[in-house]
Design a protein around this motif. Structure first.
Motif, short mmCIF file in Angstrom:
data_model
loop_
_atom_site.label_atom_id
_atom_site.label_comp_id
_atom_site.label_asym_id
_atom_site.label_seq_id
_atom_site.Cartn_x
_atom_site.Cartn_y
_atom_site.Cartn_z
N TRP A 15 0.66 -1.39 -0.08
CA TRP A 15 -0.09 0.00 0.11
C TRP A 15 0.81 1.36 0.04
O TRP A 15 1.89 1.31 0.44
CB TRP A 15 -1.11 0.02 1.35
N ASP A 16 0.06 2.32 -0.32
CA ASP A 16 0.74 3.75 -0.41
C ASP A 16 -0.35 4.55 0.18
O ASP A 16 -1.15 4.85 -0.87
CB ASP A 16 1.45 3.91 -1.53
N TRP A 17 -0.57 4.83 1.16
CA TRP A 17 -1.43 5.71 1.67
C TRP A 17 -1.22 7.39 1.63
O TRP A 17 -1.73 8.14 1.72
CB TRP A 17 -1.88 5.50 3.01
N ALA A 47 -3.77 7.32 -3.49
CA ALA A 47 -3.66 6.44 -2.40
C ALA A 47 -4.08 4.97 -2.81
O ALA A 47 -4.97 4.95 -3.57
CB ALA A 47 -4.42 6.88 -1.35
N TRP A 48 -3.29 3.76 -2.64
CA TRP A 48 -3.84 2.72 -2.88
C TRP A 48 -3.58 1.46 -2.14
O TRP A 48 -2.56 1.77 -1.34
CB TRP A 48 -3.43 2.53 -4.46
N LEU A 55 -6.35 12.53 8.45
CA LEU A 55 -7.58 12.81 9.14
C LEU A 55 -8.61 12.56 8.11
O LEU A 55 -9.78 12.68 8.36
CB LEU A 55 -7.65 14.37 9.35
N HIS A 56 -8.42 12.05 6.97
CA HIS A 56 -9.26 11.78 5.88
C HIS A 56 -10.58 10.65 6.28
O HIS A 56 -11.54 10.79 6.31
CB HIS A 56 -8.59 11.38 4.72
N GLY A 57 -9.92 9.86 7.18
CA GLY A 57 -10.72 8.76 7.69
C GLY A 57 -11.71 9.23 8.76
O GLY A 57 -12.72 8.72 9.10
N LEU A 58 -11.21 10.16 9.47
CA LEU A 58 -11.97 10.85 10.62
C LEU A 58 -13.12 11.44 9.85
O LEU A 58 -14.44 11.38 10.30
CB LEU A 58 -11.31 11.66 11.57
N VAL A 59 -13.09 12.26 8.88
CA VAL A 59 -14.03 13.00 8.05
C VAL A 59 -15.06 11.85 7.51
O VAL A 59 -16.27 12.53 7.72
CB VAL A 59 -13.41 13.98 7.06
N ARG A 95 -6.32 -4.32 -6.99
CA ARG A 95 -5.80 -3.07 -6.76
C ARG A 95 -7.00 -1.95 -6.24
O ARG A 95 -7.86 -2.20 -7.19
CB ARG A 95 -4.84 -2.23 -7.99
N HIS A 96 -7.01 -1.55 -5.30
CA HIS A 96 -7.77 -0.62 -4.87
C HIS A 96 -7.35 0.93 -4.92
O HIS A 96 -6.34 1.01 -3.97
CB HIS A 96 -8.59 -1.02 -3.55
N GLU A 97 -7.92 1.79 -5.44
CA GLU A 97 -7.56 3.32 -5.38
C GLU A 97 -8.46 4.09 -4.61
O GLU A 97 -9.64 3.82 -4.50
CB GLU A 97 -7.37 3.85 -6.77
N TYR A 98 -7.93 5.20 -4.22
CA TYR A 98 -8.65 6.14 -3.30
C TYR A 98 -8.56 7.58 -3.72
O TYR A 98 -7.79 7.72 -4.80
CB TYR A 98 -8.24 5.87 -1.67
N PRO A 99 -9.67 8.42 -3.31
CA PRO A 99 -9.27 9.73 -3.95
C PRO A 99 -7.85 10.15 -4.05
O PRO A 99 -7.13 9.83 -3.16
CB PRO A 99 -10.20 10.66 -3.03
N ASN A 100 -7.58 11.00 -5.13
CA ASN A 100 -6.10 11.61 -5.25
C ASN A 100 -5.76 11.98 -4.21
O ASN A 100 -6.27 12.99 -3.72
CB ASN A 100 -6.40 12.38 -6.22
N ALA A 101 -4.72 11.57 -3.55
CA ALA A 101 -4.02 12.19 -2.31
C ALA A 101 -3.39 13.52 -2.37
O ALA A 101 -3.31 14.18 -1.53
CB ALA A 101 -2.97 11.19 -1.75
N GLU A 102 -3.14 13.84 -3.53
CA GLU A 102 -2.72 15.16 -3.89
C GLU A 102 -3.77 16.49 -3.50
O GLU A 102 -3.36 17.44 -3.53
CB GLU A 102 -2.03 15.55 -5.43
N GLU A 103 -4.94 16.03 -3.67
CA GLU A 103 -6.22 16.75 -3.39
C GLU A 103 -6.15 17.23 -1.85
O GLU A 103 -6.77 18.15 -1.62
CB GLU A 103 -7.53 16.09 -3.86
#
Length: 181
Positions: A91-93, A101-102, A133-137, A117-125
């Motif tokens: 993974w790279d969070w 992030a994936w 804190l993204h998980g908290l939101v 493979r699972h990708e998440y919203p663009n970390a650069e955003e």
């Protein structure tokens, strides 16, 4: 070593161990020719490592080689992977490489390598310190997310304290984990 808390939170979430046995550890600051202003205290390490054995609820044990470094002389890299006899997960969070992030699972399926493979919203955003804190939101929005509770957070701090103590005195330590996350 400020990222170690996040590394351990992720690792504990993936493995769900009941305890962690710290076999050995080390912590060092890089040697450099940079001259610091008189009176500057520079006693924080920038490179550490540990050998852990995670005790899983099933009774299985997982050996873990952990290393975290910043501002040292090696090649820049970011790697997080757990490999076993039936497959691996990486993974790279943080998304430092500009990717999303994936996490990726690899395993054998009838003699062929299968990759999921699972990708998440663009970390650069997200600003760098908002990523954890993204998980908290997401949790506040009622979305499913791995949230670390207070007891687990205290266990993570206890693991880091054990790492520092073992780096100093060489004595192995075991931490029984509490909480969830």
């Amino acid at each position: 070593v400020d990222w170690t808390v996040y590394d351990l939170a992720t690792l504990l979430h993936v493995l769900e161990p009941s305890s962690m046995h710290l076999v050995s550890a080390w912590a060092r600051a890089p040697e450099t020719g940079v001259e610091l202003p008189a009176g500057t205290v520079y006693d924080v390490e920038h490179h550490l490592g540990a050998e852990w054995v995670a005790q899983l609820a099933s009774g299985a044990k997982v050996s873990i080689a952990y290393e975290r470094g910043s501002c040292f002389h090696g090649v820049e890299r970011s790697e997080a992977e757990i490999s076993g006899t039936r497959g691996s997960v990486a993974w790279d969070w943080l998304g430092f490489s500009g990717e999303r992030a994936w996490w990726e699972q690899r395993r054998d399926h009838q003699g062929k390598l299968m990759t999921e493979r699972h990708e998440y919203p663009n970390a650069e955003e997200l600003p760098i310190h908002h990523r954890p804190l993204h998980g908290l939101v997401a949790a506040l929005r009622g979305e499913t997310t791995p949230v670390v509770d207070g007891a687990r957070a205290a266990s993570i701090i206890e693991l880091i304290h054990a790492l520092y103590q073992t780096a100093i005195d060489g004595v192995p330590r075991t931490v029984t984990l509490k909480g969830k996350g």
